[in-house]
Design a protein around this motif. Structure first.
Motif, short mmCIF file in Angstrom:
data_model
loop_
_atom_site.label_atom_id
_atom_site.label_comp_id
_atom_site.label_asym_id
_atom_site.label_seq_id
_atom_site.Cartn_x
_atom_site.Cartn_y
_atom_site.Cartn_z
N GLU A 72 0.83 -1.21 0.00
CA GLU A 72 0.00 0.00 0.00
C GLU A 72 0.86 1.26 0.00
N GLU A 73 2.00 1.18 0.64
CA GLU A 73 2.92 2.33 0.66
C GLU A 73 3.38 2.68 -0.76
N ASP A 74 3.65 1.66 -1.57
CA ASP A 74 4.06 1.90 -2.96
C ASP A 74 2.94 2.59 -3.74
N VAL A 75 1.70 2.21 -3.44
CA VAL A 75 0.55 2.82 -4.11
C VAL A 75 0.46 4.30 -3.74
N LEU A 76 0.57 4.58 -2.45
CA LEU A 76 0.45 5.97 -1.99
C LEU A 76 1.55 6.84 -2.57
N GLU A 77 2.74 6.28 -2.72
CA GLU A 77 3.86 7.04 -3.27
C GLU A 77 3.88 7.04 -4.80
N LYS A 78 2.95 6.26 -5.41
CA LYS A 78 2.92 6.11 -6.87
C LYS A 78 4.30 5.75 -7.42
N LEU A 79 4.93 4.80 -6.76
CA LEU A 79 6.27 4.39 -7.18
C LEU A 79 6.22 3.66 -8.52
N PRO A 80 7.14 3.95 -9.42
CA PRO A 80 7.26 3.11 -10.63
C PRO A 80 7.50 1.66 -10.21
N LYS A 81 6.91 0.74 -10.93
CA LYS A 81 7.03 -0.67 -10.55
C LYS A 81 8.48 -1.14 -10.52
N ALA A 82 9.27 -0.69 -11.48
CA ALA A 82 10.67 -1.12 -11.51
C ALA A 82 11.41 -0.66 -10.27
#
Length: 339
Positions: A72-82
């Motif tokens: 969920e943290e990756d979603v909130l930060e809109k991190l590129p998948k790579a």
């Protein structure tokens, strides 16, 4: 952590020598979504020496159901998948050399990267990129592993240049529909089944156990309890333009790729497929309505609401993606809807 791979080394077909070979190899992974993230984790835990990951997208909430590296943290930060994959994989095994590339895999990029690659793994979401991978594989004599899944249906095939049919040959023998996860959904167990086949084949290739490599095309439906394998030796064609006697590698020609153009002053991108289509617009509209999209249409076009964008699709396969000037984003949206 000298015993990290001890259980894998106890497996006789790998052993210590096989583990050494795995550690010396470089895998190019194209896509970091459902198949890509799981492939990356298995290879990292197996002790691959180098792993290059290419992906153009960022992590969204709808990914978390099946893309096992992300949070969920990756979603909130809109991190590129790579980038998100690198963060997680580095935490799993910091000794593995991981190169994340945030971008769209294209001909120039792949040709620059494959010089010291030992294996390519397909984890992309569209056949245009797969056909490009296929021709790169044949031109540079690199094995690659095809994998795809949608709904509860999955498939995989290992392509060894000079030995097996290539994907171009395969498409003549096994017509494949343009279904996508965005239009037909997907369940997690299906992803894991495809991954099991891809990563098992990858390990065989990395330890150079060529006799163990599966040469049949495998497909399955985990919901309907169906599983089949097909021998594909006779599918190899001497006239194939990708792997035949006189290859021209047609999918490395930019003319055979989807064209994108920003329309002047309109915040709109036009996407045009490599070849003119003949879409049955009424059937397309009904399918998209059934899947829950807001759809309008007439005899000439179908209009589809897609999150913050709107697609207008024409009979010849051309589409206008409204609400963006980003060519990569527009192409991705097009492929999500039309496969």
């Amino acid at each position: 952590m000298h015993d990290r791979h001890s259980r894998q080394e106890l497996f006789q077909p790998i052993g210590k020598e096989g583990q050494r070979k795995i550690r010396s190899k470089h895998v190019l992974l194209i896509g970091a979504g459902a198949l890509g993230s799981a492939n990356a984790e298995v290879l990292t835990r197996a002790g691959i020496g180098r792993l290059t990951i290419i992906d153009r997208d960022y992590v969204e909430a709808s990914n978390l159901q099946r893309q096992q590296l992300y949070t969920e943290e990756d979603v909130l930060e809109k991190l590129p998948k790579a980038a998100a994959a690198y963060k997680r994989l580095h935490a799993i095994d910091s000794s593995v050399e991981i190169r994340p590339i945030i971008g769209d895999a294209n001909i120039e990029m792949l040709q620059d990267l494959v010089g010291d690659v030992d294996l390519i793994i397909d984890a992309t979401d569209n056949f245009e990129t797969r056909m490009m991978i296929n021709d790169i594989s044949q031109k540079y004599q690199l094995p690659w592993i095809y994998g795809a899944c949608v709904g509860s249906f999955g498939m995989s095939f290992t392509i060894l240049p000079g030995k097996t049919p290539c994907l171009n040959c395969l498409l003549q023998a096994i017509p494949m529909q343009g279904m996508t996860c965005d239009t037909n959904g997907i369940i997690g167990p299906n992803v894991q089944m495809v991954i099991a086949h891809q990563t098992a084949e990858a390990l065989k290739i990395l330890v150079e156990d060529w006799d163990a490599v599966r040469t049949s095309f495998v497909s399955f439906d985990v919901w309907r309890n169906q599983y089949s394998t097909m021998k594909m030796g006779k599918a190899k064609r001497a006239t194939c333009l990708s792997c035949g006697e006189n290859p021209t590698y047609p999918y490395l020609d930019v003319e055979n790729h989807t064209k994108t153009t920003v329309l002047c002053g309109r915040d709109t991108v036009q996407v045009r497929p490599p070849k003119v289509q003949n879409l049955v617009l009424s059937e397309l509209a009904e399918k998209l309505k059934h899947l829950g999209y807001e759809v309008k249409g007439n005899p000439y076009l179908v209009s589809v609401e897609w999150e913050e964008n709107r697609l207008v699709i024409f009979n010849d396969g051309r589409a206008l993606i409204h609400g963006t000037k980003d060519l990569t984003q527009a192409k991705a949206i097009y492929q999500r809807i039309l496969g």
